[in-house]
Every structure is written in structure tokens, then in C-alpha cells.
Design a protein around this motif. Sequence first.
Motif, PDB file in Angstrom:
ATOM      1  N   ILE A   1       0.841  -1.204   0.000  1.00 55.74           N
ATOM      2  CA  ILE A   1       0.000   0.000   0.000  1.00 55.74           C
ATOM      3  C   ILE A   1       0.873   1.250   0.000  1.00 55.74           C
ATOM      4  CG2 ILE A   1      -1.685   1.326   1.345  1.00 55.74           C
ATOM      5  CD1 ILE A   1      -2.665  -1.438   2.418  1.00 55.74           C
ATOM      6  N   ALA A   2       1.981   1.201   0.724  1.00 54.50           N
ATOM      7  CA  ALA A   2       2.852   2.363   0.854  1.00 54.50           C
ATOM      8  C   ALA A   2       3.537   2.726  -0.463  1.00 54.50           C
ATOM      9  CB  ALA A   2       3.906   2.100   1.928  1.00 54.50           C
TER      10      ALA A   2
ATOM     11  N   ALA B   1       0.277  10.368   2.926  1.00 62.31           N
ATOM     12  CA  ALA B   1       0.421   9.285   3.901  1.00 62.31           C
ATOM     13  C   ALA B   1      -0.687   9.318   4.936  1.00 62.31           C
ATOM     14  CB  ALA B   1       1.784   9.372   4.592  1.00 62.31           C
ATOM     15  N   ASP B   2      -1.161  10.512   5.287  1.00 63.23           N
ATOM     16  CA  ASP B   2      -2.246  10.619   6.271  1.00 63.23           C
ATOM     17  C   ASP B   2      -3.533   9.982   5.749  1.00 63.23           C
ATOM     18  OD1 ASP B   2      -0.580  11.925   7.987  1.00 63.23           O
ATOM     19  OD2 ASP B   2      -1.450  13.909   7.708  1.00 63.23           O
ATOM     20  N   ARG B   3      -3.743  10.062   4.447  1.00 63.04           N
ATOM     21  CA  ARG B   3      -4.982   9.537   3.879  1.00 63.04           C
ATOM     22  C   ARG B   3      -4.998   8.007   3.837  1.00 63.04           C
ATOM     23  NH1 ARG B   3      -6.215  13.754  -1.137  1.00 63.04           N
ATOM     24  NH2 ARG B   3      -5.415  15.614  -0.064  1.00 63.04           N
ATOM     25  N   VAL B   4      -3.825   7.386   3.857  1.00 68.27           N
ATOM     26  CA  VAL B   4      -3.782   5.918   3.837  1.00 68.27           C
ATOM     27  C   VAL B   4      -3.356   5.337   5.190  1.00 68.27           C
ATOM     28  CG1 VAL B   4      -3.361   5.800   1.355  1.00 68.27           C
ATOM     29  CG2 VAL B   4      -1.417   5.882   2.922  1.00 68.27           C
ATOM     30  N   TRP B   5      -3.174   6.203   6.194  1.00 65.32           N
ATOM     31  CA  TRP B   5      -2.744   5.726   7.506  1.00 65.32           C
ATOM     32  C   TRP B   5      -3.673   4.645   8.048  1.00 65.32           C
ATOM     33  CZ3 TRP B   5       0.491   4.663  11.120  1.00 65.32           C
ATOM     34  CH2 TRP B   5       0.087   4.532  12.459  1.00 65.32           C
ATOM     35  N   ALA B   6      -4.966   4.871   7.996  1.00 70.70           N
ATOM     36  CA  ALA B   6      -5.918   3.894   8.514  1.00 70.70           C
ATOM     37  C   ALA B   6      -5.856   2.593   7.722  1.00 70.70           C
ATOM     38  CB  ALA B   6      -7.334   4.461   8.485  1.00 70.70           C
TER      39      ALA B   6
ATOM     40  N   GLN C   1       5.481   4.859   8.291  1.00 66.81           N
ATOM     41  CA  GLN C   1       4.069   4.771   8.669  1.00 66.81           C
ATOM     42  C   GLN C   1       3.493   3.390   8.375  1.00 66.81           C
ATOM     43  OE1 GLN C   1       1.313   7.885   8.143  1.00 66.81           O
ATOM     44  NE2 GLN C   1       2.826   9.514   8.198  1.00 66.81           N
ATOM     45  N   ALA C   2       3.980   2.739   7.322  1.00 66.26           N
ATOM     46  CA  ALA C   2       3.517   1.381   7.038  1.00 66.26           C
ATOM     47  C   ALA C   2       3.883   0.435   8.177  1.00 66.26           C
ATOM     48  CB  ALA C   2       4.109   0.883   5.722  1.00 66.26           C
ATOM     49  N   VAL C   3       5.108   0.561   8.679  1.00 66.05           N
ATOM     50  CA  VAL C   3       5.546  -0.298   9.788  1.00 66.05           C
ATOM     51  C   VAL C   3       4.773   0.027  11.059  1.00 66.05           C
ATOM     52  CG1 VAL C   3       7.491  -0.893  11.287  1.00 66.05           C
ATOM     53  CG2 VAL C   3       7.840  -0.691   8.819  1.00 66.05           C
TER      54      VAL C   3
END
Length: 261
Positions: free
Chosen positions: A17-18, A34-39, A113-115
Motif C-alpha cells: 500500500i505504501a 500518507a495521512d490519507r492511507v494511515w488507517a 508509517q507502514a511499519v
Amino acid sequence: MTTLQAAAWGLALAAAIALPTWAASVPLRDASLADRVWATFIAAPAALYVALLGSDPRLTVMLALLLAWALRLTVYVTRRNWGHGEDRRYQAIRARNQPNFGLKSLWLVFGLQAVLGWVVGWPVLAAATGEPWRVWDGLGAALALAGLLTEAVADAQLTRFKRDPANQGRVMDRGLWRYSRHPNYFGEACVWWGLGLMGMSGGGWSAAWCLVSPLLMTVLLLRVSGVALLEQDIGERRPAYRDYIARTSAFIPWPPRRSAL
């Protein structure tokens, strides 16, 4: 499939995803994508664990809560950031990491953020044991649901406040914001402590490692990307906020102090 194997697949999914999100951010010069895919970094691996390891009532409730949380947050952040370009927090990161921030953001922003998202989803992994539903599950689910409702209400109140031109330059100190300067963050923490409790209920003390999730989220909310970051210079930019700080709890909702005289 073992828990360790499922965890590895979850990490791979977060990375998958990242990577395209990072690729999209480079020409846009907007690392705040990155904030939009954080969840999604959290919810997608969690859904994969349930698919790989099987479901039960506990996991069904956990996944339902997690997906509701992820959908709400993704829609909220996307609508809030739409058309505003890169968030100032990421602009500061960009400035500190020149030259070649576009490449560096692959690991400094999106990889990290992925980790972190993968780690935050560990309670679902810990709960995939097939153990029967317990009282602790009910308490954890109630706490998570209360947290989800709290952050949703707080975000809605803040959005409505900002949309009113009469509130330009004023401090939001109404509704839930009267009792906490960051009720949305408090609700967020409750979500993860509730899910962590359910993870422990399913996995027992041998699954205590899943509590890294709520601990990590609490540290992030209080010390890294949440309260500390947002308030580091807000008193200088908005003097009225200093009195708000003096009379209002930073995190846990509490009756405000009378005055800051």
C-alpha cells in the motif's frame, strides 16, 4: 498458517500500500498523502489476518470496529485535506531532509508509517486464537466503541466550528472541547486500548506483546504527532489559546478550571 506467517503477510501488504502511494506523492510534492492511507496501513493487514487465520465472534467484532474506525478516519482526513496541498508538518519534514526528499520520503514517511500501522494492528493478530468470548471482550469492545464515537463527535464539532466565519480567530472550547483540548485524540487512544484488551482476552498473557499497539498510539498522540506537535508554538500564533491551555485538560476530559488569572 502460523501467527508469524500471517504477520509477515500483513507487513508485506502494508508495504504494498505504501509503495504506490509514495509514487503518487512525488510528482504532487505532497507527502501528506500518507495521512490519507494511515488507517489502511492498519485495517488492511488486520482484515488479512482474519482471512488467513479464520474468524470467531471476537474477531468479527474487532474487525467491524476497526473497519468502521478506518472508514471514518479516511473520509474525514481526505475531506479535510482536499485541495490544501501538503500539510505544514510534512513541509517541515521536507525542508529538513533536502536534497532528494522525494526519494527519502519513501522510508522517512511512507515506509515508517507502514511499519507503525502494521504494529498498531497487532491486537487482531493476537486475538486470532479461537478462544471463547469473555467479559473482558465486552469491556474492550465497549471502550473501543466509546472511543470511536468520542472522536467522531469531536471531529464533527470542530469541523462545524471552523466552517462558521464568526469563529475566525477564536478558540474552539465548546462541546467536548470544553473538557479536553484534544478529545479526538483521547477517543483515538480509547479505541486502541479497547482493542488491546480484546487481544489480551483472546491470547492471554502470552499475547501481552499486542499492548505495544495502544502504548505506541498513546505515545504518538501525546508526544510525537499529536498534542506536543500541535501545541509547540500555538500559544505564540494564537495568544487566546494560552488561556485555553491553562484552564483545560490536555487529554483526558475533565471539568475546566475557572480561570487562568
